[in-house]
Design a protein around this motif. Structure first.
Motif, mmCIF file in Angstrom:
data_model
loop_
_atom_site.group_PDB
_atom_site.id
_atom_site.type_symbol
_atom_site.label_atom_id
_atom_site.label_comp_id
_atom_site.label_asym_id
_atom_site.label_seq_id
_atom_site.Cartn_x
_atom_site.Cartn_y
_atom_site.Cartn_z
ATOM 1 N N VAL A 232 9.412 -3.793 8.156
ATOM 2 C CA VAL A 232 8.517 -2.599 8.020
ATOM 3 C C VAL A 232 9.200 -1.456 8.632
ATOM 4 C CG1 VAL A 232 6.309 -1.829 9.014
ATOM 5 C CG2 VAL A 232 6.606 -4.162 8.156
ATOM 6 N N LYS A 233 9.932 -1.412 9.768
ATOM 7 C CA LYS A 233 10.515 -0.456 10.608
ATOM 8 C C LYS A 233 11.691 0.206 9.578
ATOM 9 C CE LYS A 233 13.198 0.591 14.605
ATOM 10 N NZ LYS A 233 14.279 1.468 13.977
ATOM 11 N N ALA A 234 12.415 -0.522 9.008
ATOM 12 C CA ALA A 234 13.341 -0.143 8.140
ATOM 13 C C ALA A 234 12.743 0.783 7.026
ATOM 14 C CB ALA A 234 14.266 -1.299 7.502
ATOM 15 N N LEU A 235 11.537 0.345 6.086
ATOM 16 C CA LEU A 235 10.962 1.112 5.442
ATOM 17 C C LEU A 235 10.442 2.454 6.045
ATOM 18 C CD1 LEU A 235 9.860 1.206 2.461
ATOM 19 C CD2 LEU A 235 7.684 0.228 3.162
ATOM 20 N N ALA A 236 10.085 2.452 7.198
ATOM 21 C CA ALA A 236 9.454 3.441 8.036
ATOM 22 C C ALA A 236 10.619 4.602 8.116
ATOM 23 C CB ALA A 236 8.779 3.231 9.230
ATOM 24 N N ASP A 237 11.704 4.160 8.443
ATOM 25 C CA ASP A 237 12.980 4.927 8.747
ATOM 26 C C ASP A 237 13.390 5.729 7.320
ATOM 27 O OD1 ASP A 237 13.128 4.113 11.135
ATOM 28 O OD2 ASP A 237 14.781 2.586 10.777
ATOM 29 N N GLU A 238 12.878 5.219 6.177
ATOM 30 C CA GLU A 238 13.209 5.713 4.886
ATOM 31 C C GLU A 238 12.107 6.967 4.475
ATOM 32 O OE1 GLU A 238 15.963 5.355 2.763
ATOM 33 O OE2 GLU A 238 17.118 4.123 3.913
ATOM 34 N N ARG A 239 10.990 6.400 4.785
ATOM 35 C CA ARG A 239 9.983 7.135 4.246
ATOM 36 C C ARG A 239 8.512 6.974 4.849
ATOM 37 N NH1 ARG A 239 6.221 3.992 1.811
ATOM 38 N NH2 ARG A 239 6.937 2.300 0.393
ATOM 39 N N PRO A 240 7.562 7.912 5.025
ATOM 40 C CA PRO A 240 6.494 7.552 5.688
ATOM 41 C C PRO A 240 5.672 6.292 5.121
ATOM 42 C CG PRO A 240 6.479 9.820 5.004
ATOM 43 C CD PRO A 240 7.570 9.291 4.321
ATOM 44 N N VAL A 241 5.118 5.261 5.858
ATOM 45 C CA VAL A 241 4.545 4.166 5.544
ATOM 46 C C VAL A 241 3.201 4.121 5.402
ATOM 47 C CG1 VAL A 241 4.250 1.686 6.278
ATOM 48 C CG2 VAL A 241 6.448 2.813 6.385
ATOM 49 N N ASP A 242 2.445 3.738 4.398
ATOM 50 C CA ASP A 242 0.971 3.828 4.667
ATOM 51 C C ASP A 242 0.606 2.279 5.342
ATOM 52 O OD1 ASP A 242 -1.841 3.342 3.765
ATOM 53 O OD2 ASP A 242 -1.468 4.167 1.769
ATOM 54 N N LEU A 243 -0.023 2.703 6.661
ATOM 55 C CA LEU A 243 -0.101 1.635 7.414
ATOM 56 C C LEU A 243 -1.417 0.879 7.202
ATOM 57 C CD1 LEU A 243 0.612 3.776 10.844
ATOM 58 C CD2 LEU A 243 2.179 2.403 9.534
ATOM 59 N N ALA A 244 -2.257 1.520 6.484
ATOM 60 C CA ALA A 244 -3.548 0.888 6.046
ATOM 61 C C ALA A 244 -2.974 -0.298 4.802
ATOM 62 C CB ALA A 244 -4.344 1.655 5.293
ATOM 63 N N LYS A 245 -2.164 -0.015 4.011
ATOM 64 C CA LYS A 245 -1.655 -1.043 2.941
ATOM 65 C C LYS A 245 -0.963 -2.261 3.512
ATOM 66 C CE LYS A 245 -1.462 2.019 -1.066
ATOM 67 N NZ LYS A 245 -2.369 3.061 -0.474
ATOM 68 N N VAL A 246 -0.204 -2.051 4.829
ATOM 69 C CA VAL A 246 0.214 -3.134 5.310
ATOM 70 C C VAL A 246 -0.673 -4.061 6.008
ATOM 71 C CG1 VAL A 246 2.124 -3.700 7.225
ATOM 72 C CG2 VAL A 246 2.469 -1.634 5.869
ATOM 73 N N TRP A 247 -1.707 -3.238 6.737
ATOM 74 C CA TRP A 247 -2.926 -4.103 7.295
ATOM 75 C C TRP A 247 -3.490 -4.978 6.384
ATOM 76 C CZ3 TRP A 247 -4.237 -5.822 11.711
ATOM 77 C CH2 TRP A 247 -5.410 -6.219 12.205
ATOM 78 N N THR A 248 -3.741 -4.242 5.024
ATOM 79 C CA THR A 248 -4.341 -4.986 3.947
ATOM 80 C C THR A 248 -3.602 -6.184 3.470
ATOM 81 O OG1 THR A 248 -5.446 -2.901 3.252
ATOM 82 C CG2 THR A 248 -5.288 -4.856 1.651
ATOM 83 N N GLY A 249 -2.112 -6.252 3.447
ATOM 84 C CA GLY A 249 -1.540 -7.474 3.235
ATOM 85 C C GLY A 249 -1.548 -8.553 4.279
#
Length: 271
Positions: A232-249
């Motif tokens: 998750v951190k590595a993805l955030a280092d590349e681009r903005p992460v949709d945090l609501a979608k992570v929580w949905t998972g």
């Protein structure tokens, strides 16, 4: 053929246009609205750290609640025949473990992909045929007097057991963003550390020798949990992460796993 069983077969087949349309139709009426409802209810996280704190709190709350009544029954009361039914139900996952996750790899940037791949390499036994998790499950079903033929289980498993696997095919391959998968897999690899205790306890009480499938998860998934948080951190280092979608998972997977577990143990008790 029931819908979830049909979807499971679709997910393991080369599909023509009609079959693929059927796959999309089933998912559109099952998992797509579930995910949308959970995403709409997701908290407004301030940043990634806020999200990870919420996931940690969610996991701690689940663990603190203790085993469910179904899990307590499996750990303390189930007969060997009843345990065999539960193992049979989850064989549609155990005998092909992590194959449903592979579709996520091309959807992730380099460092996030490597974090997920480190987990998957363990799932596939680090190249050792005998240590692949599906091989460990094969030894378990063999000891319990059942075949290693996947089709035998596809004819017998319940809808919730198929949904347990079908969810990850959708998360990995067709969910609108990889964030859903990363949240789901972060949750799963973390929750196994307490969710699989009842299976290990049942094996010990019933004298099941080939219990390494469960013991391995209880041993290695602390490492896997850290790897997924790193993804998750590595993805955030590349681009903005949709945090609501992570929580949905996270919440989507928690619900589907709980339903599958309860249904499998209910079938065992009925048997």
């Amino acid at each position: 053929m029931s819908e979830q069983r049909r979807l499971y077969v679709h997910n393991r087949s080369v599909l023509g246009a009609d079959a693929y349309a059927d796959l999309l139709d089933i998912e559109s009426r099952w998992v797509v609205p579930k995910a949308a409802e959970l995403e709409a209810a997701a908290p407004a996280f301030s940043d990634r750290r806020d999200l990870m704190d919420a996931i940690e709190a969610f996991l701690k709350e689940e663990e603190a609640a203790g085993p469910s009544e179904h899990e307590r029954f499996l750990a303390e009361e189930a007969t060997l025949d009843q345990f065999r039914v539960v193992v049979r139900e989850f064989a549609v996952d155990g005998l092909v473990e992590s194959q449903s996750h592979l579709g996520i790899l091309p959807r992730l940037p380099h460092k996030a992909r490597m974090a997920v791949l480190r987990v998957l390499i363990d799932e596939f036994g680090c190249g050792n045929d005998e240590q692949e998790h599906s091989a460990l499950y094969g030894k378990l079903v063999t000891e319990l007097g059942m075949p290693v033929d996947l089709d035998w289980y596809v004819e017998r498993a319940g809808e919730e057991s198929f949904a347990y696997v079908n969810l990850f095919h959708w998360l990995a391959e067709r969910a609108p963003a990889p964030e859903y998968f990363l949240g789901a897999y972060t949750y799963f690899e973390s929750s196994v550390l307490y969710a699989f205790r009842c299976y290990a306890q049942a094996c010990e009480r019933l004298g099941v020798v080939n219990r390494k499938y469960y013991d391995e998860h209880l041993y290695i998934d602390a490492f896997h949990s850290k790897q997924m948080q790193g993804a998750v951190k590595a993805l955030a280092d590349e681009r903005p992460v949709d945090l609501a979608k992570v929580w949905t998972g996270v919440t989507l997977t928690s619900g589907v796993v709980a339903e599958a577990t309860a249904a499998a143990i209910d079938r065992a008790r009925a048997a």
